[in-house]
Scaffold this motif. Structure first.
Motif, PDB file in Angstrom:
ATOM      1  N   THR A   1      21.643 -10.577 -10.007  1.00  0.00           N
ATOM      2  CA  THR A   1      21.754 -11.887  -9.803  1.00  0.00           C
ATOM      3  C   THR A   1      20.335 -12.699 -10.127  1.00  0.00           C
ATOM      4  OG1 THR A   1      21.743 -12.313  -7.648  1.00  0.00           O
ATOM      5  CG2 THR A   1      23.844 -11.767  -8.505  1.00  0.00           C
ATOM      6  N   ARG A   2      20.235 -13.895 -10.168  1.00  0.00           N
ATOM      7  CA  ARG A   2      19.076 -14.529  -9.897  1.00  0.00           C
ATOM      8  C   ARG A   2      18.351 -14.496  -8.503  1.00  0.00           C
ATOM      9  NH1 ARG A   2      20.044 -20.933 -10.287  1.00  0.00           N
ATOM     10  NH2 ARG A   2      17.663 -20.956  -9.943  1.00  0.00           N
ATOM     11  N   TRP A   3      19.258 -13.922  -7.838  1.00  0.00           N
ATOM     12  CA  TRP A   3      18.787 -13.802  -6.246  1.00  0.00           C
ATOM     13  C   TRP A   3      18.384 -12.373  -5.839  1.00  0.00           C
ATOM     14  CZ3 TRP A   3      18.229 -18.663  -5.357  1.00  0.00           C
ATOM     15  CH2 TRP A   3      19.188 -19.741  -5.961  1.00  0.00           C
ATOM     16  N   ILE A   4      18.739 -11.499  -6.653  1.00  0.00           N
ATOM     17  CA  ILE A   4      18.442 -10.135  -6.036  1.00  0.00           C
ATOM     18  C   ILE A   4      18.319  -9.166  -7.354  1.00  0.00           C
ATOM     19  CG2 ILE A   4      20.893  -9.592  -6.085  1.00  0.00           C
ATOM     20  CD1 ILE A   4      20.375  -7.738  -3.905  1.00  0.00           C
ATOM     21  N   SER A   5      17.346  -8.150  -7.180  1.00  0.00           N
ATOM     22  CA  SER A   5      17.189  -7.362  -8.218  1.00  0.00           C
ATOM     23  C   SER A   5      16.836  -5.859  -7.543  1.00  0.00           C
ATOM     24  CB  SER A   5      15.980  -7.633  -9.097  1.00  0.00           C
ATOM     25  OG  SER A   5      15.002  -7.630  -8.755  1.00  0.00           O
ATOM     26  N   LEU A   6      17.237  -4.787  -8.253  1.00  0.00           N
ATOM     27  CA  LEU A   6      16.946  -3.408  -8.022  1.00  0.00           C
ATOM     28  C   LEU A   6      15.668  -2.801  -8.632  1.00  0.00           C
ATOM     29  CD1 LEU A   6      20.457  -1.592  -7.602  1.00  0.00           C
ATOM     30  CD2 LEU A   6      18.870  -2.693  -5.904  1.00  0.00           C
ATOM     31  N   ASN A   7      14.554  -2.150  -8.022  1.00  0.00           N
ATOM     32  CA  ASN A   7      13.347  -2.125  -8.909  1.00  0.00           C
ATOM     33  C   ASN A   7      12.960  -0.452  -8.782  1.00  0.00           C
ATOM     34  OD1 ASN A   7      12.678  -4.402  -6.421  1.00  0.00           O
ATOM     35  ND2 ASN A   7      13.084  -5.076  -8.584  1.00  0.00           N
ATOM     36  N   VAL A   8      12.739  -0.132  -9.753  1.00  0.00           N
ATOM     37  CA  VAL A   8      11.966   1.265  -9.880  1.00  0.00           C
ATOM     38  C   VAL A   8      10.578   1.155 -10.069  1.00  0.00           C
ATOM     39  CG1 VAL A   8      11.903   3.458 -11.236  1.00  0.00           C
ATOM     40  CG2 VAL A   8      14.156   2.100 -11.298  1.00  0.00           C
ATOM     41  N   VAL A   9       9.703   1.573  -9.020  1.00  0.00           N
ATOM     42  CA  VAL A   9       8.308   1.412  -8.799  1.00  0.00           C
ATOM     43  C   VAL A   9       7.415   2.459  -9.018  1.00  0.00           C
ATOM     44  CG1 VAL A   9       8.777  -0.853  -7.682  1.00  0.00           C
ATOM     45  CG2 VAL A   9       8.347   1.403  -6.466  1.00  0.00           C
ATOM     46  N   SER A  10       6.311   2.315  -9.460  1.00  0.00           N
ATOM     47  CA  SER A  10       5.493   3.621  -9.764  1.00  0.00           C
ATOM     48  C   SER A  10       4.153   3.186  -9.613  1.00  0.00           C
ATOM     49  CB  SER A  10       5.741   4.386 -11.163  1.00  0.00           C
ATOM     50  OG  SER A  10       5.458   3.293 -12.095  1.00  0.00           O
ATOM     51  N   GLU A  11       3.185   4.201  -9.374  1.00  0.00           N
ATOM     52  CA  GLU A  11       1.612   3.690  -9.300  1.00  0.00           C
ATOM     53  C   GLU A  11       0.927   4.978 -10.062  1.00  0.00           C
ATOM     54  OE1 GLU A  11      -1.745   4.694  -6.219  1.00  0.00           O
ATOM     55  OE2 GLU A  11      -0.274   3.536  -5.352  1.00  0.00           O
ATOM     56  N   ILE A  12       0.249   4.544 -10.701  1.00  0.00           N
ATOM     57  CA  ILE A  12      -0.997   5.202 -11.337  1.00  0.00           C
ATOM     58  C   ILE A  12      -2.443   4.897 -11.189  1.00  0.00           C
ATOM     59  CG2 ILE A  12      -1.500   6.305 -13.799  1.00  0.00           C
ATOM     60  CD1 ILE A  12       1.071   5.519 -14.746  1.00  0.00           C
ATOM     61  N   GLY A  13      -3.152   5.488 -10.312  1.00  0.00           N
ATOM     62  CA  GLY A  13      -4.321   4.966  -9.992  1.00  0.00           C
ATOM     63  C   GLY A  13      -5.546   5.971 -10.022  1.00  0.00           C
ATOM     64  N   VAL A  14      -6.945   5.499  -9.888  1.00  0.00           N
ATOM     65  CA  VAL A  14      -7.843   6.369  -9.677  1.00  0.00           C
ATOM     66  C   VAL A  14      -9.181   5.665  -8.801  1.00  0.00           C
ATOM     67  CG1 VAL A  14      -8.964   5.360 -11.831  1.00  0.00           C
ATOM     68  CG2 VAL A  14      -9.503   7.788 -11.157  1.00  0.00           C
ATOM     69  N   ALA A  15      -9.682   6.580  -8.128  1.00  0.00           N
ATOM     70  CA  ALA A  15     -10.764   5.722  -7.404  1.00  0.00           C
ATOM     71  C   ALA A  15     -11.921   6.795  -7.365  1.00  0.00           C
ATOM     72  CB  ALA A  15     -10.298   5.718  -5.931  1.00  0.00           C
ATOM     73  N   TYR A  16     -13.098   6.298  -6.948  1.00  0.00           N
ATOM     74  CA  TYR A  16     -14.338   6.897  -6.749  1.00  0.00           C
ATOM     75  C   TYR A  16     -14.782   6.571  -5.397  1.00  0.00           C
ATOM     76  CZ  TYR A  16     -19.439   8.326  -7.079  1.00  0.00           C
ATOM     77  OH  TYR A  16     -20.478   8.864  -6.873  1.00  0.00           O
ATOM     78  N   GLU A  17     -15.160   7.576  -4.439  1.00  0.00           N
ATOM     79  CA  GLU A  17     -15.482   7.703  -3.056  1.00  0.00           C
ATOM     80  C   GLU A  17     -16.907   7.720  -2.731  1.00  0.00           C
ATOM     81  OE1 GLU A  17     -12.618   9.203  -0.462  1.00  0.00           O
ATOM     82  OE2 GLU A  17     -11.073   8.025  -1.216  1.00  0.00           O
ATOM     83  N   PHE A  18     -17.766   7.318  -1.917  1.00  0.00           N
ATOM     84  CA  PHE A  18     -18.874   7.605  -1.534  1.00  0.00           C
ATOM     85  C   PHE A  18     -19.150   7.257   0.108  1.00  0.00           C
ATOM     86  CE2 PHE A  18     -18.454   3.223  -3.011  1.00  0.00           C
ATOM     87  CZ  PHE A  18     -18.544   2.401  -1.843  1.00  0.00           C
ATOM     88  N   GLY A  19     -20.105   7.627   0.616  1.00  0.00           N
ATOM     89  CA  GLY A  19     -20.261   7.959   2.051  1.00  0.00           C
ATOM     90  C   GLY A  19     -20.155   9.190   2.529  1.00  0.00           C
ATOM     91  N   PRO A  20     -20.643   9.414   4.019  1.00  0.00           N
ATOM     92  CA  PRO A  20     -20.651  10.671   4.717  1.00  0.00           C
ATOM     93  C   PRO A  20     -19.444  11.337   4.474  1.00  0.00           C
ATOM     94  CG  PRO A  20     -21.373   8.790   5.868  1.00  0.00           C
ATOM     95  CD  PRO A  20     -20.903   8.169   4.901  1.00  0.00           C
ATOM     96  N   TYR A  21     -18.230  10.796   4.574  1.00  0.00           N
ATOM     97  CA  TYR A  21     -17.021  11.636   4.393  1.00  0.00           C
ATOM     98  C   TYR A  21     -16.815  12.254   3.038  1.00  0.00           C
ATOM     99  CZ  TYR A  21     -12.053  12.785   4.330  1.00  0.00           C
ATOM    100  OH  TYR A  21     -10.941  13.439   4.357  1.00  0.00           O
TER     101      TYR A  21
END
Length: 222
Positions: free
Chosen positions: A125-145
């Motif tokens: 309805t205009r008040w409710i929706s069902l969602n299929v969600v996803s993530e595609i990502g990439v990151a660059y890390e630095f520091g002692p760890y």
């Protein structure tokens, strides 16, 4: 036979995904995971937004690390992103640039990343929706760890489902559960000005809390 073949296909897919992640990790002794995999993402916009919008946000994550050696972690993430939406809320693409930092055990880390969150939505309805969600990502890390990793560029992949409630044109409640990286259950309350979000990661081994601010959005066509 067909069902057995499909089951075997899913097992192979899971094995391939896990193997691909493990290849990014060092050694056979202590298994360490990138900080990017520990942290929740700021929840900026609902997955079925009905117009293009821009927002910023930040959150704090803390809890038990993913590493095989028991450690505590903390992290602060800040993000700026946008949402490309369809008028009927069926498709949306949320994208965000992130910067983050914190500590795992006694070692500090920092990183920058890009996260794409495509969603497929079924408005009941205009008040409710069902969602299929996803993530595609990439990151660059630095520091002692980050010294534990020979390659400091890390991908992420997630898939899940959720529900969004629209109490009014200015008030939205969104909940979703995402599998793979990061594995979390999120809850967000969003308005046309600000938002708050909380989540639990890996069934309670970590948690996250944060806020967001809507910078602007296209005028709704009536």
């Amino acid at each position: 036979m067909r069902q057995r073949g499909q089951a075997m296909g899913w097992r192979l897919l899971v094995i391939v995904l896990l193997s691909g992640v493990v290849l990014w990790l060092p050694g056979c002794s202590t298994v360490r995971w990138p900080a990017f995999y520990h942290l929740e993402r700021p929840f900026l916009l609902s997955p079925d937004h009905d117009r293009d919008a821009w927002a910023v946000g930040a959150n704090l994550s803390a809890g038990e690390s993913l590493n095989s050696e028991a450690q505590r972690f903390t992290g602060v993430s800040a993000g700026a992103g946008y949402c490309l939406s369809s008028r009927h809320r069926i498709l949306a693409l949320r994208a965000m640039a992130m910067a983050y930092g914190g500590g795992i055990g006694e070692e500090a880390y920092g990183g920058i990343g890009i996260v794409q969150e495509p969603s497929l939505n079924l408005p009941l309805t205009r008040w409710i929706s069902l969602n299929v969600v996803s993530e595609i990502g990439v990151a660059y890390e630095f520091g002692p760890y980050a010294r534990y990793f020979s390659n400091r560029l890390f991908p992420s992949l997630g898939l899940g489902g959720g529900i969004t409630l629209h109490f009014s044109p200015q008030s939205h409640l969104a909940a979703d559960c995402r599998l793979l990286v990061p594995f979390s259950v999120r809850l967000a309350y969003l308005t046309d000005t600000w938002g708050v979000h909380v989540s639990t990661l890996r069934w309670g081994s970590a948690w996250s809390i944060g806020t967001s601010y809507l910078l602007g959005q296209e005028t709704l066509t009536r």
